[in-house]
Every structure is written in C-alpha cells, then in structure tokens.
Design a protein around this motif. Structure first.
Motif, PDB file in Angstrom:
ATOM      1  N   PRO A 101       0.835  -1.197   0.000  1.00  0.00           N
ATOM      2  CA  PRO A 101       0.000   0.000   0.000  1.00  0.00           C
ATOM      3  C   PRO A 101       0.872   1.251   0.000  1.00  0.00           C
ATOM      4  CG  PRO A 101      -0.692  -1.534   1.720  1.00  0.00           C
ATOM      5  CD  PRO A 101       0.564  -2.069   1.095  1.00  0.00           C
ATOM      6  N   LEU A 102       0.341   2.312  -0.474  1.00  0.00           N
ATOM      7  CA  LEU A 102       1.070   3.563  -0.629  1.00  0.00           C
ATOM      8  C   LEU A 102       1.614   4.058   0.707  1.00  0.00           C
ATOM      9  CD1 LEU A 102       1.957   5.764  -2.550  1.00  0.00           C
ATOM     10  CD2 LEU A 102      -0.226   6.886  -2.194  1.00  0.00           C
ATOM     11  N   SER A 103       0.880   3.894   1.737  1.00  0.00           N
ATOM     12  CA  SER A 103       1.339   4.384   3.038  1.00  0.00           C
ATOM     13  C   SER A 103       2.585   3.635   3.489  1.00  0.00           C
ATOM     14  CB  SER A 103       0.232   4.249   4.082  1.00  0.00           C
ATOM     15  OG  SER A 103      -0.153   2.893   4.196  1.00  0.00           O
ATOM     16  N   MET A 104       2.686   2.327   3.187  1.00  0.00           N
ATOM     17  CA  MET A 104       3.881   1.565   3.560  1.00  0.00           C
ATOM     18  C   MET A 104       5.072   1.997   2.724  1.00  0.00           C
ATOM     19  SD  MET A 104       2.396  -2.247   4.171  1.00  0.00           S
ATOM     20  CE  MET A 104       3.850  -2.899   4.946  1.00  0.00           C
ATOM     21  N   ARG A 105       4.852   2.266   1.458  1.00  0.00           N
ATOM     22  CA  ARG A 105       5.958   2.707   0.609  1.00  0.00           C
ATOM     23  C   ARG A 105       6.479   4.060   1.068  1.00  0.00           C
ATOM     24  NH1 ARG A 105       3.756   2.399  -5.234  1.00  0.00           N
ATOM     25  NH2 ARG A 105       1.818   1.692  -4.349  1.00  0.00           N
ATOM     26  N   ALA A 106       5.578   4.919   1.466  1.00  0.00           N
ATOM     27  CA  ALA A 106       5.991   6.250   1.923  1.00  0.00           C
ATOM     28  C   ALA A 106       6.826   6.135   3.190  1.00  0.00           C
ATOM     29  CB  ALA A 106       4.769   7.114   2.168  1.00  0.00           C
ATOM     30  N   LYS A 107       6.455   5.259   4.088  1.00  0.00           N
ATOM     31  CA  LYS A 107       7.211   5.074   5.325  1.00  0.00           C
ATOM     32  C   LYS A 107       8.606   4.552   5.036  1.00  0.00           C
ATOM     33  CE  LYS A 107       3.305   4.235   8.356  1.00  0.00           C
ATOM     34  NZ  LYS A 107       2.603   3.268   9.192  1.00  0.00           N
ATOM     35  N   LYS A 108       8.711   3.608   4.066  1.00  0.00           N
ATOM     36  CA  LYS A 108      10.022   3.065   3.720  1.00  0.00           C
ATOM     37  C   LYS A 108      10.892   4.160   3.129  1.00  0.00           C
ATOM     38  CE  LYS A 108       8.840  -1.750   2.818  1.00  0.00           C
ATOM     39  NZ  LYS A 108       8.804  -2.801   1.821  1.00  0.00           N
ATOM     40  N   MET A 109      10.314   5.003   2.339  1.00  0.00           N
ATOM     41  CA  MET A 109      11.100   6.092   1.711  1.00  0.00           C
ATOM     42  C   MET A 109      11.568   7.086   2.780  1.00  0.00           C
ATOM     43  SD  MET A 109       8.865   6.766  -1.665  1.00  0.00           S
ATOM     44  CE  MET A 109       9.980   7.339  -2.907  1.00  0.00           C
ATOM     45  N   GLU A 110      10.740   7.355   3.716  1.00  0.00           N
ATOM     46  CA  GLU A 110      11.130   8.285   4.772  1.00  0.00           C
ATOM     47  C   GLU A 110      12.235   7.698   5.644  1.00  0.00           C
ATOM     48  OE1 GLU A 110       7.818   9.615   7.082  1.00  0.00           O
ATOM     49  OE2 GLU A 110       6.727  10.250   5.307  1.00  0.00           O
ATOM     50  N   SER A 111      12.110   6.409   5.931  1.00  0.00           N
ATOM     51  CA  SER A 111      13.140   5.792   6.738  1.00  0.00           C
ATOM     52  C   SER A 111      14.461   5.730   5.984  1.00  0.00           C
ATOM     53  CB  SER A 111      12.727   4.426   7.239  1.00  0.00           C
ATOM     54  OG  SER A 111      12.573   3.530   6.152  1.00  0.00           O
ATOM     55  N   ALA A 112      14.382   5.543   4.661  1.00  0.00           N
ATOM     56  CA  ALA A 112      15.613   5.513   3.878  1.00  0.00           C
ATOM     57  C   ALA A 112      16.249   6.898   3.840  1.00  0.00           C
ATOM     58  CB  ALA A 112      15.323   5.009   2.477  1.00  0.00           C
ATOM     59  N   LYS A 113      15.475   7.945   3.788  1.00  0.00           N
ATOM     60  CA  LYS A 113      16.012   9.325   3.781  1.00  0.00           C
ATOM     61  C   LYS A 113      16.631   9.646   5.142  1.00  0.00           C
ATOM     62  CE  LYS A 113      12.868  11.380   0.440  1.00  0.00           C
ATOM     63  NZ  LYS A 113      11.826  12.342   0.261  1.00  0.00           N
ATOM     64  N   GLY A 114      15.956   9.175   6.159  1.00  0.00           N
ATOM     65  CA  GLY A 114      16.443   9.452   7.512  1.00  0.00           C
ATOM     66  C   GLY A 114      17.767   8.778   7.777  1.00  0.00           C
ATOM     67  N   SER A 115      17.937   7.605   7.260  1.00  0.00           N
ATOM     68  CA  SER A 115      19.180   6.897   7.512  1.00  0.00           C
ATOM     69  C   SER A 115      20.315   7.537   6.725  1.00  0.00           C
ATOM     70  CB  SER A 115      19.042   5.401   7.180  1.00  0.00           C
ATOM     71  OG  SER A 115      18.744   5.220   5.828  1.00  0.00           O
ATOM     72  N   ARG A 116      20.070   8.178   5.623  1.00  0.00           N
ATOM     73  CA  ARG A 116      21.112   8.851   4.847  1.00  0.00           C
ATOM     74  C   ARG A 116      21.500  10.174   5.522  1.00  0.00           C
ATOM     75  NH1 ARG A 116      18.743   8.739  -1.159  1.00  0.00           N
ATOM     76  NH2 ARG A 116      18.506   6.517  -1.341  1.00  0.00           N
ATOM     77  N   GLY A 117      20.529  10.842   6.003  1.00  0.00           N
ATOM     78  CA  GLY A 117      20.812  12.161   6.563  1.00  0.00           C
ATOM     79  C   GLY A 117      21.503  12.078   7.899  1.00  0.00           C
ATOM     80  N   SER A 118      21.331  11.039   8.638  1.00  0.00           N
ATOM     81  CA  SER A 118      21.919  10.935   9.962  1.00  0.00           C
ATOM     82  C   SER A 118      23.367  10.445   9.868  1.00  0.00           C
ATOM     83  CB  SER A 118      21.109   9.999  10.858  1.00  0.00           C
ATOM     84  OG  SER A 118      20.984   8.714  10.233  1.00  0.00           O
ATOM     85  N   ALA A 119      23.808   9.931   8.786  1.00  0.00           N
ATOM     86  CA  ALA A 119      25.155   9.420   8.703  1.00  0.00           C
ATOM     87  C   ALA A 119      26.129  10.423   8.251  1.00  0.00           C
ATOM     88  CB  ALA A 119      25.238   8.243   7.743  1.00  0.00           C
TER      89      ALA A 119
END
Length: 119
Positions: A101-119
């Motif tokens: 579902p779209l909501s799950m894809r959006a969460k995965k994208m946000e988590s992927a962005k968060g992991s890039r920005g914190s490193a």
C-alpha cells in the motif's frame, strides 16, 4: 281492302323471317363463343401470372430462410469452436506480488532518507 297474301308469298315471308332468326341466333352464338373463349384465355393468362408470381415469392422466401439458417449455423459453429478452444487451453496461474500500500511505501522512503541524513 286488305286481301290475304297468296300462300307462296306467305311461305316466302315466313322462310325469310325464319332465316333471319336463324342467322341472328347463329351470329349471337358465335359472338358468345368468341367472348367466352377470350374470357377463358384471359383467365388462364391471369392464373398463370399469379402462379408464377406466387412461385417466385415462395422461392425468394425459401432462399431467405435458408440464408438465415446458414448464418445462424455459422454463428453457432463459431461459438462452439471458441468454447472448445477456451476449454482446451490450460489455465495459467499468474502470481504477482501485490504492491505494498502507498502508506507503507511512503514510510520506507522516509526511513531511507532518515538513515542517509543521519550518517
């Protein structure tokens, strides 16, 4: 004043009147016969014409009926063939992964962005 006619003269007049009557009857009979023949021939011609037109109409209707039946046969045969082809094919199972579902894809994208920005 008036004297009766002589026998021979009376017989002659009677014979003439009789001959006229016979001639008239013969002519009238001949005319009647000719008219009857004309009516008969006209009747035969009309009956023949009606018969021909009726035969043509019946043949035309029979041809149209045959054409309709042949078209229906062809349509039924095509439908039966299509049904046979559909039954002879083996059904293929296609298993596809359903997209998340779209909501799950959006969460995965946000988590992927968060992991890039914190490193």
């Amino acid at each position: 004043m008036f004297a009766p006619k002589a026998g021979s003269e009376l017989r002659s007049e009677l014979a003439g009147a009789t001959k006229k009557g016979l001639d008239y009857a013969r002519d009238t009979g001949r005319d009647f016969s000719e008219r009857a023949t004309d009516y008969y021939e006209t009747g035969i011609e009309r009956a023949s014409d009606i018969s021909d037109r009726s035969r043509d109409a019946i043949n035309e209707m029979a041809d149209r009926g045959r054409d309709l039946i042949n078209r229906q046969k062809a349509q039924f045969a095509a439908a039966i063939d299509a049904g046979k082809q559909g039954l002879s094919r083996k059904p293929r199972l296609r298993i596809r992964a359903s997209p998340a579902p779209l909501s799950m894809r959006a969460k995965k994208m946000e988590s992927a962005k968060g992991s890039r920005g914190s490193a």
